[in-house]
Design a protein around this motif. Structure first.
Motif, PDB file in Angstrom:
ATOM      1  N   ALA A  40       0.853  -1.216   0.000  1.00 13.44           N
ATOM      2  CA  ALA A  40       0.000   0.000   0.000  1.00 13.44           C
ATOM      3  C   ALA A  40       0.877   1.250   0.000  1.00 13.44           C
ATOM      4  N   ALA A  41       1.922   1.236   0.806  1.00 16.13           N
ATOM      5  CA  ALA A  41       2.825   2.405   0.867  1.00 16.13           C
ATOM      6  C   ALA A  41       3.487   2.637  -0.489  1.00 16.13           C
ATOM      7  N   LEU A  42       3.728   1.545  -1.192  1.00 14.19           N
ATOM      8  CA  LEU A  42       4.424   1.628  -2.486  1.00 14.19           C
ATOM      9  C   LEU A  42       3.600   2.378  -3.535  1.00 14.19           C
ATOM     10  N   LYS A  43       2.282   2.496  -3.301  1.00 13.88           N
ATOM     11  CA  LYS A  43       1.439   3.262  -4.234  1.00 13.88           C
ATOM     12  C   LYS A  43       1.640   4.763  -4.047  1.00 13.88           C
ATOM     13  N   LEU A  44       2.328   5.125  -2.950  1.00 17.00           N
ATOM     14  CA  LEU A  44       2.445   6.567  -2.648  1.00 17.00           C
ATOM     15  C   LEU A  44       3.897   7.020  -2.533  1.00 17.00           C
ATOM     16  N   ALA A  45       4.725   6.185  -1.938  1.00 16.31           N
ATOM     17  CA  ALA A  45       6.140   6.545  -1.766  1.00 16.31           C
ATOM     18  C   ALA A  45       6.938   5.822  -2.846  1.00 16.31           C
TER      19      ALA A  45
END
Ligand SMILES: NC(=O)C1=CN([C@@H]2O[C@H](COP(=O)(O)OP(=O)(O)OC[C@H]3O[C@@H](n4cnc5c(N)ncnc54)[C@H](O)[C@@H]3O)[C@@H](O)[C@H]2O)[C@H](O)CC1
Ligand SMILES: [K+]
Length: 486
Positions: free
Chosen positions: A269-274
């Motif tokens: 999920a974080a990889l979609k933003l960071a």
């Protein structure tokens, strides 16, 4: 429970009386999210200003009125004001095609339909000689009312031309003749020496004048409390010229021999933003991570214990934000790690604290730092034992049908999401989203937007698939939500 807590918090947390332009923009956009069109607010703003001018005309008499309008919505307020006044000269400081927004353009169009009847006059003043001609006309009058609808909360940096000249000349005229009255709309443009400012909804941090009237324009309290796309629009924008790693680096610390999925969901999920996401976990978890985009740190043992504290504090220095707790397990080992890690980590390190980490913190002697975000569900919240009479600096997200996001200065409620999200993993995904946002934004905004994005992704999936969507479906929907409102 959550709505009850929300009502308690809205009473305990003092409502802000002065707000920043950015906070006003969030409120403005969340009005639209609640169904209140901006053009309605502009109409009310125009009516407020024209009422104030009518009062002034009682004192001054039926004097000429000049409304200087910019190309943004402050100018739009000026156009609406002109229509309510009925007789005045509107000076547009720029080309019609440069009027920035739909609301302002619509109001300008209406004004143009009125000019042929002689009460409303519009002058396009783009060039210095055109502007000076109008300013000289004002200078030669005994009495006049000048309305400053040039720039409002959208002002950025030093005053650019032609506003600089107009402000300088009006100040000079004012010094010579106090019967030239200047009324600023919402915010004084630059260092304009206005007699009065009529500001909307709340005083702004950039208002200078004391002679200020705050006028309501139909913005409901809920627009200050409900998380909407206005919050998403306030997120920092990705710089198109940025390099890898400049859009956020997130480290997920979680997992154990019992739970491997939680940290992986948070990381994905974080990889979609960071743009850089790593997972530090025990070997049983690391060997299950097959996604090449996720960098891993393999730790010894079945659980992350005290022996990992120094190593993970060191590794954390390379990351903007830490997501801590997903699938850690609850035992003496993880308890020793979490308390030692949170005590020893750099004082300003951003940390999102979830699930098992929440359960093992020793709250008796715990420091609730401003840069911590907690994401408890109800039982974890009760375990935290937050004192509502002495709210923490940390931001807390109490998850539920309504997510309540609060700290000692703010409280908001998020209503996106549905019961399809009771599936396991959505809490880990929420953490990952918040961690990805927090890497480049401040805590409260990141927490609010994380809840909105997570829930809205679930709402899109409910429409598409009914209740039977998976955590991975939610993760794949994150970019769609950002594209809709980002
Ligand atoms: N808050 C509300 O509920 C409402 C606010 N309204 C009015 O809208 C303005 C804010 O409008 P916005 O379009 O965001 O910005 P401005 O009109 O203030 O200015 C934007 C415009 O100006 C240019 N600009 C920015 N900085 C400078 C500068 N230093 N020098 C020259 N030009 C500059 C920029 O490029 C844009 O073109 C708010 O104040 C209210 O008056 C709504 O109408 C009613 C509801
Ligand atoms: K103004």
């Amino acid at each position: 429970m959550n709505l009850k807590l929300f009502k308690i918090l809205t009473k305990k947390i003092k409502e802000k009386e002065i707000i920043s332009p950015k906070e006003m923009e969030i409120i403005d956009n969340n009005c639209e999210y609640l169904g209140i069109p901006k053009i309605l607010l502009m109409e009310n703003a125009g009516k407020c200003v024209s009422d104030e001018i009518d009062n002034l005309r009682v004192e001054l008499g039926d004097v000429p009125i000049f409304i200087f309008c910019g190309t943004g919505n402050n100018g739009g307020d000026g156009f609406a004001t002109a229509r309510h006044l009925g007789k005045c000269k509107v000076i547009l400081l720029g080309k019609e095609e440069n009027i920035k927004t739909y609301e302002a353009r619509e109001n300008f169009k209406i004004l143009k339909n009125l000019t042929e009847f002689g009460n409303i006059e519009i002058k396009n003043a783009t060039y210095p000689n055109e502007i000076l001609e109008i300013l000289n006309e004002i200078e030669n009058l005994d009495k006049a009312i000048v309305v400053d609808a040039m720039l409002g909360t959208g002002i950025r940096g030093e005053l650019r031309e032609p506003y600089g000249t107009v402000v300088e000349k009006l100040n000079k005229i004012k010094r010579k003749n106090d019967n030239i009255k200047i009324i600023s709309v919402d915010v004084e443009t630059g260092n304009l020496n206005a007699d009065k400012v009529i500001t909307f909804h709340k005083r702004k941090t950039i208002n200078k004048l004391n002679n200020l009237i705050v006028k309501p324009i139909g913005i409901p309290k809920e627009a200050e409390y409900v998380v909407g796309w206005g919050d998403l629009k306030a997120l920092s924008k990705r710089d198109p010229n940025s390099h890898k790693g400049e859009n956020g680096k997130v480290l997920v610390i979680g997992g154990s021999k019992e739970f491997f999925g939680a940290p992986i969901l948070a990381g994905l999920a974080a990889l979609k933003l960071a743009d850089i996401v790593s997972i530090a976990s025990v070997k049983d978890v690391v060997k299950k991570i097959t996604n090449p985009e996720l960098i891993t740190y393999k730790l010894k043992g079945d659980y992350i214990g005290e022996k990992c504290i120094d190593k993970l504090i060191e590794i954390s220095k390379k990351y903007d934000c830490i997501v801590l707790g997903n699938g850690l397990g609850v035992n003496e080992e993880t308890k020793g790690f979490v308390n030692g890690f949170l005590e020893g980590i750099d004082k300003d390190k951003k940390v999102v604290i979830d699930a098992d980490a929440i359960k093992v913190i020793d709250y008796e002697k715990f420091e609730f730092r401003e840069n911590f975000i907690f994401t408890p569900h109800r039982r974890e919240f009760e375990y935290m034992g937050v004192n509502l009479d002495n709210l923490p600096s940390s931001t807390i997200v109490l998850k539920g049908k309504y997510d309540i996001i609060f700290n000692k200065n703010n409280v908001k409620i998020n209503k996106t999401g549905n019961s399809g999200m009771t599936i396991g993993g959505t809490g880990d995904i929420l953490c990952g989203i918040i961690g990805g946002l927090y890497a480049k934004n401040e805590a409260f905004l990141s927490a609010c937007c994380g809840c909105f994005i997570n829930g809205y992704a679930g709402d899109l999936l409910l429409k598409e698939k009914g209740y039977y969507y998976t955590p991975m479906d939610i993760i794949e929907k994150i970019p769609h939500v950002l594209k809709l409102f980002g």
